[in-house]
Design an enzyme around this catalytic site. Sequence first.
Site, PDB file in Angstrom:
ATOM      1  N   CYS A 203       0.814  -1.219   0.000  1.00 19.41           N
ATOM      2  CA  CYS A 203       0.000   0.000   0.000  1.00 19.41           C
ATOM      3  C   CYS A 203       0.848   1.270   0.000  1.00 19.41           C
ATOM      4  O   CYS A 203       0.942   1.985   1.005  1.00 19.41           O
ATOM      5  CB  CYS A 203      -0.995   0.038   1.147  1.00 19.41           C
ATOM      6  N   CYS A 382      -5.812   2.127  -5.232  1.00 21.39           N
ATOM      7  CA  CYS A 382      -5.371   2.739  -3.989  1.00 21.39           C
ATOM      8  C   CYS A 382      -6.318   3.885  -3.642  1.00 21.39           C
ATOM      9  O   CYS A 382      -6.253   4.941  -4.267  1.00 21.39           O
ATOM     10  CB  CYS A 382      -3.946   3.259  -4.170  1.00 21.39           C
TER      11      CYS A 382
END
Length: 457
Positions: A203, A382
């Site tokens: 991430c 994301c």
Amino acid sequence: MNRRLPGTISQCQKLLLATHNHAPTAFSTRFLSTSRVNRERQECQVLVVGGGTGGCAMAAKLSSRLGSDKVVVLEPEDKHYYQPMFTLIGGGMKRLDQSHRQMADVLPTKAKWVKEKALEFDPDNNTVSTSGGKTIKYDFLIIATGLQLNYGKIPGLVEALETPDSNVCSIYSPKYVDHVYECLRRTNKGNAIFTFPNCPIKCAGAPQKIAYISEHYFRKMGRRDNVNIIYNTSLPVIFGVKHYAEALMKLIKRRNITLNVQRNLVEVRHKDNIAVFEDLAKPGVHYEETYSMLHVTPPMSTPDVVANCKKLVTPTGFVDVDQLTLQHNKYSNVFAIGDSASSPNSKTAAAAAAQSPVVFKNVMAAIEGKAPTDIYDGYSSCPIVTGYSSCILAEFDYNLTPVETFPLDQSKERYSMFFMKKELMPVLYWKLMMNGYWNGPALMRKIFSVLKFNKKQ
Ligand code: UQ1
């Protein structure tokens, strides 16, 4: 269709062909020999190492197709964390107890759970040895171990994180995430510094999400004029996809955040509130910065057990798979899903979701003795949370081309995307993804596109 046919000699031959010489030598006895042999072999038809996002999704899909006790999941942890919630916990928007479930409740009942650690991979003999002294033999192996957090690589960092009154925190670990909000609450002035390490991480949006959330927090509390927000990244740019990078650069400017690129955290001296950075443009040049709050994104790597098996990994330690099929480049009965794979996608739960139908179909093809044909395009997503009510939903593929699901410009900050990230995604994750029913938003995107809602493609 990928339906499994009853075992026949020709099917076995096909499988042996498809798996070169890496399938167990006695593989054909699975179909032809005694029930005792059958039972042993069936238990380990597919071994999934790791009970995280990718591992659970694969175990659910495969055990549902193959039937009971053909799939073994090797996972030592009691709890399964929904890690995408960690930035929200850091910002005080969710509680840690909302982010996890018991492992027993997320693993599929048709799979067998071995609650042990993998100790050693032996891909030439199709075995994995475990911390409980077992040697698990598999026909097919799926590596889904994710990444380990190497906090210990930065001198002074672990001591700082373990000292309750230090001003150092990190959303990445369930052990430390609660301290992030505490740090926010007690910071009134000075430098709030956010870091991004000099290696691939999971991430990659999270280090900046927590910076944006913090900036909004200080503004809400009327302290913003006294707190400098500094984002120090080892990367040369804010974000790898130009479409979103442009929007983020505008946001950074508008919100008066200091962006320093090519800055790598190398030491923390928490007693003096000093962070030491290396200027990667001038290797060896270090400089000190005083902080009143330091949020650290740790260096990461595949777990040692994976990285140490040189036959399975690339020189950087990731499982050496074909980026399209996610099949291992040398061992055709080995696949990888999620963060530990060498495929050069952005490492997120959304990427694992998009990979899951590909790995499933390709493993099923291999079981049927066919070559893998399904292809992963590198999709990753994301949701860049930019505050307490806004989010930019970045979606892109291997080419770093935006691949947006919704018929609107997702590079704009929106409440709708924030709501989706905060409220809808956890439900989708626990109810669909953990049961093997979520393959990413590709179908949704196609539907919008067919309905001609879409923007220019
Ligand atoms: C997604 O598929 C996913 O995996 C479960 C996430 O992780 C929690 C996400 O955050 C996102 C955004 C996606 C993509 C889904 C849609 C509907 C765009």
